[in-house]
Design an enzyme around this catalytic site. Structure first.
Site, PDB file in Angstrom:
ATOM      1  N   LYS A   4      11.727  -2.692   7.183  1.00  0.00           N
ATOM      2  CA  LYS A   4      10.432  -2.266   7.723  1.00  0.00           C
ATOM      3  C   LYS A   4       9.321  -2.892   6.883  1.00  0.00           C
ATOM      4  O   LYS A   4       9.123  -2.527   5.724  1.00  0.00           O
ATOM      5  CB  LYS A   4      10.286  -0.734   7.642  1.00  0.00           C
ATOM      6  CG  LYS A   4       9.057  -0.257   8.398  1.00  0.00           C
ATOM      7  CD  LYS A   4       8.627   1.142   8.031  1.00  0.00           C
ATOM      8  CE  LYS A   4       7.532   1.185   7.002  1.00  0.00           C
ATOM      9  NZ  LYS A   4       6.278   0.489   7.350  1.00  0.00           N
ATOM     10  N   GLU A  50      -4.076   2.716 -11.072  1.00  0.00           N
ATOM     11  CA  GLU A  50      -4.066   1.394 -10.428  1.00  0.00           C
ATOM     12  C   GLU A  50      -5.170   1.338  -9.363  1.00  0.00           C
ATOM     13  O   GLU A  50      -5.170   2.135  -8.424  1.00  0.00           O
ATOM     14  CB  GLU A  50      -2.700   1.170  -9.765  1.00  0.00           C
ATOM     15  CG  GLU A  50      -2.549  -0.212  -9.172  1.00  0.00           C
ATOM     16  CD  GLU A  50      -1.236  -0.383  -8.405  1.00  0.00           C
ATOM     17  OE1 GLU A  50      -0.919   0.470  -7.562  1.00  0.00           O
ATOM     18  OE2 GLU A  50      -0.542  -1.389  -8.647  1.00  0.00           O
ATOM     19  N   GLY A  55       3.558   1.795  -3.384  1.00  0.00           N
ATOM     20  CA  GLY A  55       2.808   2.619  -4.319  1.00  0.00           C
ATOM     21  C   GLY A  55       3.643   3.746  -4.922  1.00  0.00           C
ATOM     22  O   GLY A  55       4.674   4.152  -4.382  1.00  0.00           O
ATOM     23  N   GLY A  94       6.715   6.068  -3.497  1.00  0.00           N
ATOM     24  CA  GLY A  94       7.984   5.968  -4.231  1.00  0.00           C
ATOM     25  C   GLY A  94       8.556   7.343  -4.539  1.00  0.00           C
ATOM     26  O   GLY A  94       9.767   7.577  -4.407  1.00  0.00           O
ATOM     27  N   CYS A 104       0.582  -6.323  -7.859  1.00  0.00           N
ATOM     28  CA  CYS A 104       1.125  -5.229  -8.679  1.00  0.00           C
ATOM     29  C   CYS A 104       0.986  -5.506 -10.167  1.00  0.00           C
ATOM     30  O   CYS A 104       0.759  -4.605 -10.960  1.00  0.00           O
ATOM     31  CB  CYS A 104       2.591  -5.008  -8.330  1.00  0.00           C
ATOM     32  SG  CYS A 104       3.601  -6.491  -8.501  1.00  0.00           S
ATOM     33  N   GLU A 111      10.165  -0.526  -6.695  1.00  0.00           N
ATOM     34  CA  GLU A 111       9.249  -1.477  -7.336  1.00  0.00           C
ATOM     35  C   GLU A 111       7.853  -0.940  -7.086  1.00  0.00           C
ATOM     36  O   GLU A 111       7.315  -1.075  -5.977  1.00  0.00           O
ATOM     37  CB  GLU A 111       9.396  -2.868  -6.712  1.00  0.00           C
ATOM     38  CG  GLU A 111      10.729  -3.539  -6.958  1.00  0.00           C
ATOM     39  CD  GLU A 111      10.914  -3.980  -8.397  1.00  0.00           C
ATOM     40  OE1 GLU A 111       9.916  -4.102  -9.133  1.00  0.00           O
ATOM     41  OE2 GLU A 111      12.075  -4.194  -8.795  1.00  0.00           O
ATOM     42  N   GLU A 119       3.082   6.976  -5.271  1.00  0.00           N
ATOM     43  CA  GLU A 119       3.208   8.249  -4.546  1.00  0.00           C
ATOM     44  C   GLU A 119       4.243   8.135  -3.433  1.00  0.00           C
ATOM     45  O   GLU A 119       5.027   9.051  -3.200  1.00  0.00           O
ATOM     46  CB  GLU A 119       1.846   8.712  -4.008  1.00  0.00           C
ATOM     47  CG  GLU A 119       0.862   9.119  -5.117  1.00  0.00           C
ATOM     48  CD  GLU A 119       1.460  10.084  -6.166  1.00  0.00           C
ATOM     49  OE1 GLU A 119       2.215  10.989  -5.775  1.00  0.00           O
ATOM     50  OE2 GLU A 119       1.191   9.900  -7.373  1.00  0.00           O
TER      51      GLU A 119
HETATM   52  N1  LIG Z   1       6.413  -3.658  -8.465  1.00  0.00           N
HETATM   53  C1  LIG Z   1       6.283  -4.613  -7.569  1.00  0.00           C
HETATM   54  O1  LIG Z   1       6.972  -5.630  -7.618  1.00  0.00           O
HETATM   55  C2  LIG Z   1       5.271  -4.490  -6.460  1.00  0.00           C
HETATM   56  C3  LIG Z   1       5.054  -5.579  -5.608  1.00  0.00           C
HETATM   57  C4  LIG Z   1       4.115  -5.462  -4.598  1.00  0.00           C
HETATM   58  C5  LIG Z   1       3.387  -4.297  -4.452  1.00  0.00           C
HETATM   59  N2  LIG Z   1       3.618  -3.256  -5.283  1.00  0.00           N
HETATM   60  C6  LIG Z   1       2.827  -2.030  -5.156  1.00  0.00           C
HETATM   61  O2  LIG Z   1       2.622  -1.710  -3.782  1.00  0.00           O
HETATM   62  C7  LIG Z   1       1.410  -0.967  -3.634  1.00  0.00           C
HETATM   63  C8  LIG Z   1       0.595  -1.530  -2.492  1.00  0.00           C
HETATM   64  O3  LIG Z   1       1.327  -1.555  -1.327  1.00  0.00           O
HETATM   65  P1  LIG Z   1       1.133  -0.494  -0.137  1.00  0.00           P
HETATM   66  O4  LIG Z   1      -0.268   0.012  -0.135  1.00  0.00           O
HETATM   67  O5  LIG Z   1       1.694  -1.137   1.076  1.00  0.00           O
HETATM   68  O6  LIG Z   1       2.073   0.689  -0.626  1.00  0.00           O
HETATM   69  P2  LIG Z   1       2.512   1.968   0.203  1.00  0.00           P
HETATM   70  O7  LIG Z   1       3.326   2.784  -0.727  1.00  0.00           O
HETATM   71  O8  LIG Z   1       1.355   2.606   0.859  1.00  0.00           O
HETATM   72  O9  LIG Z   1       3.408   1.379   1.377  1.00  0.00           O
HETATM   73  C9  LIG Z   1       4.535   0.571   1.127  1.00  0.00           C
HETATM   74  C10 LIG Z   1       5.490   0.689   2.291  1.00  0.00           C
HETATM   75  O10 LIG Z   1       5.973   2.029   2.344  1.00  0.00           O
HETATM   76  C11 LIG Z   1       5.845   2.547   3.655  1.00  0.00           C
HETATM   77  N3  LIG Z   1       5.699   4.002   3.571  1.00  0.00           N
HETATM   78  C12 LIG Z   1       4.577   4.735   3.487  1.00  0.00           C
HETATM   79  N4  LIG Z   1       4.883   6.051   3.464  1.00  0.00           N
HETATM   80  C13 LIG Z   1       6.233   6.145   3.514  1.00  0.00           C
HETATM   81  C14 LIG Z   1       7.147   7.232   3.498  1.00  0.00           C
HETATM   82  N5  LIG Z   1       6.744   8.494   3.445  1.00  0.00           N
HETATM   83  N6  LIG Z   1       8.474   6.953   3.532  1.00  0.00           N
HETATM   84  C15 LIG Z   1       8.910   5.678   3.573  1.00  0.00           C
HETATM   85  N7  LIG Z   1       8.083   4.603   3.609  1.00  0.00           N
HETATM   86  C16 LIG Z   1       6.760   4.840   3.575  1.00  0.00           C
HETATM   87  C17 LIG Z   1       4.626   1.809   4.194  1.00  0.00           C
HETATM   88  O11 LIG Z   1       4.593   1.873   5.601  1.00  0.00           O
HETATM   89  C18 LIG Z   1       4.866   0.417   3.650  1.00  0.00           C
HETATM   90  O12 LIG Z   1       5.791  -0.276   4.448  1.00  0.00           O
HETATM   91  C19 LIG Z   1       0.703  -1.079  -4.971  1.00  0.00           C
HETATM   92  O13 LIG Z   1       0.858   0.110  -5.685  1.00  0.00           O
HETATM   93  C20 LIG Z   1       1.440  -2.219  -5.662  1.00  0.00           C
HETATM   94  O14 LIG Z   1       1.375  -2.172  -7.066  1.00  0.00           O
HETATM   95  C21 LIG Z   1       4.542  -3.321  -6.274  1.00  0.00           C
HETATM   96  C1  LIG Z   2       5.776  -9.128  -7.572  1.00  0.00           C
HETATM   97  N1  LIG Z   2       4.606  -9.961  -7.226  1.00  0.00           N
HETATM   98  C2  LIG Z   2       3.935 -10.364  -8.462  1.00  0.00           C
HETATM   99  C3  LIG Z   2       5.037 -11.142  -6.511  1.00  0.00           C
HETATM  100  C4  LIG Z   2       3.718  -9.263  -6.323  1.00  0.00           C
HETATM  101  C5  LIG Z   2       3.142  -8.038  -6.808  1.00  0.00           C
HETATM  102  O1  LIG Z   2       2.310  -7.454  -6.134  1.00  0.00           O
END
Ligand SMILES: NC(=O)c1ccc[n+]([C@@H]2O[C@H](COP(=O)([O-])OP(=O)(O)OC[C@H]3O[C@@H](n4cnc5c(N)ncnc54)[C@H](O)[C@@H]3O)[C@@H](O)[C@H]2O)c1
Ligand SMILES: C[N+](C)(C)CC=O
Length: 490
Positions: A175, A385, A229, A233, A284, A250, A231
């Site tokens: 997804k 963040e 994100g 997670g 991230c 992640e 939360e």
């Molecule tokens: N550590 C890493 O490698 C890495 C890489 C990229 C992004 N990120 C993090 O991702 C975040 C930004 O991305 P975002 O805003 O899309 O995050 P998000 O947590 O809002 O959404 C991520 C995914 O989770 C899904 N989702 C939302 N609620 C859910 C639930 N209750 N159950 C299951 N899935 C659900 C969303 O539809 C989306 O596909 C930032 O915090 C960033 O740091 C981390």
């Molecule tokens: C993991 N990286 C650095 C590719 C994307 C983070 O948002």
């Protein structure tokens, strides 16, 4: 505009409810696609298809070298279609085309890397301490893997999951973020084109609260790999407990970029900009927390401000654009709220802190590169963040102090140390509680090296050999080569 569909059990289908979602370009809010909007019902169909295909067994028992060959072919098709893929990624995310092109190169490399690793993970023989026995450890696929991705690197984050999951012999339900699905739809077409059997790769489109939650809740899913994100997670971790599914998370970061006075300062200034403002700070591992040694602080900030004034915002397709927009109106509001919090907390706003006035940018979700100085680690803008183009600057005067400051958040994703005293840089790096530390650089990541977070930045690792191991179960097989009665029970 035709509706782009989901892919379940080898068929391209609309949502059961017939619902659709409009996808817009964040640079100008133009409609770029209409896609199927699935819900729990569609997620369940996809999970059942993946379950049936895994249990039937032919994918998991396909020789690993043949799975590797198919994965290698996916890399070749990514190379073939990289211009189209990069174009879609820029339309969807607003990032510059040059960034998207770089992402596609990285993505092809990730598929090549895991293609090569597929048949090199058979396991190992163990020196058994018991006479007349053979002891071996084998790696087996986990089963049905649910892959949930964020919007900031849509296809790259998907690739880090799809390639190892397939290499290990799992079936998958994926997804993408509901707001950036286009490249994930396209790669599903490529996976179909290379001949991965039906039911092995399933794609469901839709919201996290419906499709994502159903994937996390499902009793039929064995493993969930999530990038997003903190939360979300936590919600996934709770849901996963329902059937004790394995998880890899992640999550976010609040990453310190540490500059000592004895570093190559012109390079450090240039890279500090790149660390935080690349992809408008929506990374991230963004170096959003700059920690500068006291005696160079004022000079360093002055140099940053001179350069920040010149950053060119714009549509990612324009050649002179250096940074794109925020992903959505909601996300820009979140960034604006943090800037208001920073001012209230007493940080000094020295540049940015508002939307650009350029008439050409008014239809996009742009925000000016922003710097706060006089920041202290008790502030929310230091601890949380922001995920936008906001740099906070703190001062330090000793190695001990900077290590303490840098570690003083709940996160532990990445960080950097700048110094020409390499012994000192190594000492500091070894004390940072983070999954990645760069010395005299910022941002490099590649298929061969593991990626992931300490502390609340996540659980598990992607990429590298450990990125493949995440998608396997470990089994110990012990064979008695000379069975005899024990005569314990008379
Ligand atoms: N550590 C890493 O490698 C890495 C890489 C990229 C992004 N990120 C993090 O991702 C975040 C930004 O991305 P975002 O805003 O899309 O995050 P998000 O947590 O809002 O959404 C991520 C995914 O989770 C899904 N989702 C939302 N609620 C859910 C639930 N209750 N159950 C299951 N899935 C659900 C969303 O539809 C989306 O596909 C930032 O915090 C960033 O740091 C981390
Ligand atoms: C993991 N990286 C650095 C590719 C994307 C983070 O948002």
């Amino acid at each position: 505009m035709s509706i782009q569909k989901m892919h379940i059990d080898g068929s391209w289908i609309e949502a059961k409810s017939q619902a659709t979602r409009k996808i817009i370009n964040p640079s100008n809010q133009e409609l770029i696609a209409t896609v199927a909007e699935g819900n729990e019902e569609d997620a369940v169909l996809a999970i059942r298809a993946a379950r049936k295909t895994f249990d039937q067994g032919s994918w998991a028992s396909t020789p690993a070298n043949l799975r590797g060959k198919l994965i290698y072919k996916i890399a070749e098709l990514i190379e073939r279609d990289k211009s189209e893929l990069a174009h879609l990624e820029t339309l969807d995310t607003g990032k510059t085309l040059i960034e998207s092109k770089g992402d596609m190169e990285d993505i092809a490399e990730v598929f090549r890397y895991f293609a090569g690793l597929a048949d090199k993970n058979a396991g190992e023989m163990i020196e058994s301490p018991i006479p007349n026995s053979i002891s071996k450890v084998v790696r087996e696929p986990i089963g049905v893997c649910a892959l949930i991705m964020p919007w900031n690197y849509p296809l790259l984050q998907a690739a880090w999951k799809i390639a190892p999951a397939l290499a290990a012999g799992n079936t998958i339900v994926m997804k993408p973020s509901e707001i950036t699905p286009l490249t994930t739809i396209k790669i599903t077409e490529l996976i179909e084109e290379v001949g991965v059997p039906k039911g092995v790769v399933n794609l469901v489109l839709g919201a996290g609260s419906t499709v994502g939650q159903a994937m996390a809740d499902s009793q039929l899913v064995d493993f969930i790999s999530f990038t997003g994100g903190i939360e979300t997670g936590k919600k996934i971790m709770c849901a996963a407990s329902g059937n004790v599914k394995k998880i890899a998370l992640e999550l976010g970061g609040k990453n310190p970029n540490i500059v000592f006075a004895d570093s190559d300062l012109d390079v450090a200034v240039d890279q500090a900009l790149n660390a935080v403002y690349f992809h408008a700070g929506q990374v991230c591992s963004a170096g959003a927390r700059l920690l500068v040694e006291d005696r160079i602080h004022d000079w360093f900030v002055e140099q940053l401000v001179k350069r920040v004034k010149r950053i060119k915002l714009g549509n990612g397709f324009d050649q002179d654009t250096e940074s794109g927009p925020m992903i959505s109106a909601e996300h820009r509001l979140k960034v604006e709220e943090y800037v208001a919090i920073g001012k209230k907390e007493g940080a000094k706003l020295i540049i940015g802190g508002e939307r650009p006035k350029d008439p050409a940018l008014q239809n996009g979700f742009f925000y000016l590169p922003t710097i706060f100085t006089e920041c202290t680690s008790n502030m929310r803008i230091i601890q949380e963040e922001i995920f936008g183009p906001v740099l906070t600057v703190e001062r330090f005067s000793s190695e001990e102090e900077v290590i303490k400051l840098a570690n003083d958040t709940i996160y532990g994703l990445a960080g950097a140390v700048w110094s020409n005293d390499l012994a000192k840089a190594e000492r500091v790096a070894s004390q940072l509680r983070m999954g990645t530390v760069w010395i005299n650089d910022y941002h490099p990541y590649f298929a061969q090296a593991p990626w992931g977070g300490y502390k609340q930045s996540g659980i598990g690792r992607e990429l590298g050999k450990s990125g493949l191991d995440e998608y396997t179960e470990t089994k110990h097989i012990y064979q008695n080569t000379k069975p005899e009665p024990m005569n314990w029970f008379k």
